[in-house]
Scaffold this motif. Structure first.
Motif, PDB file in Angstrom:
ATOM      1  N   MET A   1      -5.393  -4.102  -4.170  1.00 50.09           N
ATOM      2  CA  MET A   1      -4.067  -3.972  -4.755  1.00 50.09           C
ATOM      3  C   MET A   1      -3.962  -4.979  -5.907  1.00 50.09           C
ATOM      4  O   MET A   1      -4.135  -6.169  -5.710  1.00 50.09           O
ATOM      5  N   ASP A   4       0.138  -5.687 -10.746  1.00 55.62           N
ATOM      6  CA  ASP A   4       1.182  -4.755 -11.201  1.00 55.62           C
ATOM      7  C   ASP A   4       1.712  -3.905 -10.057  1.00 55.62           C
ATOM      8  O   ASP A   4       2.915  -3.640  -9.976  1.00 55.62           O
ATOM      9  N   THR A   5       0.845  -3.498  -9.175  1.00 49.14           N
ATOM     10  CA  THR A   5       1.263  -2.706  -8.020  1.00 49.14           C
ATOM     11  C   THR A   5       2.151  -3.533  -7.097  1.00 49.14           C
ATOM     12  O   THR A   5       3.173  -3.043  -6.603  1.00 49.14           O
ATOM     13  N   VAL A   6       1.792  -4.782  -6.888  1.00 48.44           N
ATOM     14  CA  VAL A   6       2.585  -5.663  -6.036  1.00 48.44           C
ATOM     15  C   VAL A   6       3.969  -5.871  -6.640  1.00 48.44           C
ATOM     16  O   VAL A   6       4.985  -5.829  -5.937  1.00 48.44           O
ATOM     17  N   LYS A   7       4.030  -6.062  -7.965  1.00 50.85           N
ATOM     18  CA  LYS A   7       5.324  -6.233  -8.628  1.00 50.85           C
ATOM     19  C   LYS A   7       6.189  -4.989  -8.460  1.00 50.85           C
ATOM     20  O   LYS A   7       7.386  -5.097  -8.178  1.00 50.85           O
ATOM     21  N   LYS A   8       5.604  -3.810  -8.622  1.00 51.47           N
ATOM     22  CA  LYS A   8       6.365  -2.564  -8.467  1.00 51.47           C
ATOM     23  C   LYS A   8       6.889  -2.414  -7.042  1.00 51.47           C
ATOM     24  O   LYS A   8       8.037  -2.032  -6.833  1.00 51.47           O
ATOM     25  N   VAL A   9       6.064  -2.723  -6.061  1.00 49.23           N
ATOM     26  CA  VAL A   9       6.479  -2.612  -4.662  1.00 49.23           C
ATOM     27  C   VAL A   9       7.633  -3.569  -4.380  1.00 49.23           C
ATOM     28  O   VAL A   9       8.619  -3.198  -3.735  1.00 49.23           O
ATOM     29  N   LEU A  10       7.530  -4.800  -4.874  1.00 48.84           N
ATOM     30  CA  LEU A  10       8.602  -5.770  -4.653  1.00 48.84           C
ATOM     31  C   LEU A  10       9.893  -5.352  -5.344  1.00 48.84           C
ATOM     32  O   LEU A  10      10.979  -5.536  -4.789  1.00 48.84           O
ATOM     33  N   TYR A  12      10.852  -2.231  -5.952  1.00 47.40           N
ATOM     34  CA  TYR A  12      11.402  -1.112  -5.183  1.00 47.40           C
ATOM     35  C   TYR A  12      12.006  -1.571  -3.855  1.00 47.40           C
ATOM     36  O   TYR A  12      13.053  -1.073  -3.433  1.00 47.40           O
ATOM     37  N   LEU A  13      11.363  -2.524  -3.200  1.00 44.80           N
ATOM     38  CA  LEU A  13      11.921  -3.052  -1.955  1.00 44.80           C
ATOM     39  C   LEU A  13      13.236  -3.790  -2.211  1.00 44.80           C
ATOM     40  O   LEU A  13      14.183  -3.662  -1.424  1.00 44.80           O
ATOM     41  N   SER A  14      13.304  -4.550  -3.293  1.00 46.45           N
ATOM     42  CA  SER A  14      14.543  -5.248  -3.640  1.00 46.45           C
ATOM     43  C   SER A  14      15.658  -4.257  -3.937  1.00 46.45           C
ATOM     44  O   SER A  14      16.796  -4.434  -3.498  1.00 46.45           O
TER      45      SER A  14
END
Length: 60
Positions: A1, A4-10, A12-14
């Protein structure tokens, strides 16, 4: 991972957390958001005041 993927997931979770929070208790969410924005505004106001006092002190 990758990062950039981690940033997008965070993000979306926020966003999901905010939507669920507002859906469950809109008045408490509004109060919390208002308190947060008041604190942020107070911080920037104090920072601007202190910065301008510092610059005035340099000019003397």
């Amino acid at each position: 991972m990758n990062f950039d993927t981690v940033k997008k997931v965070l993000v979306y979770l926020s966003l999901a957390f905010v939507v669920v929070s507002v859906w469950r208790d809109p008045s408490a969410s509004a109060g919390a958001a208002g308190g947060f924005l008041h604190s942020v505004g107070g911080f920037f106001s104090a920072a601007i005041d202190k910065g301008s006092a510092f610059l005035k002190g340099l000019a003397k």
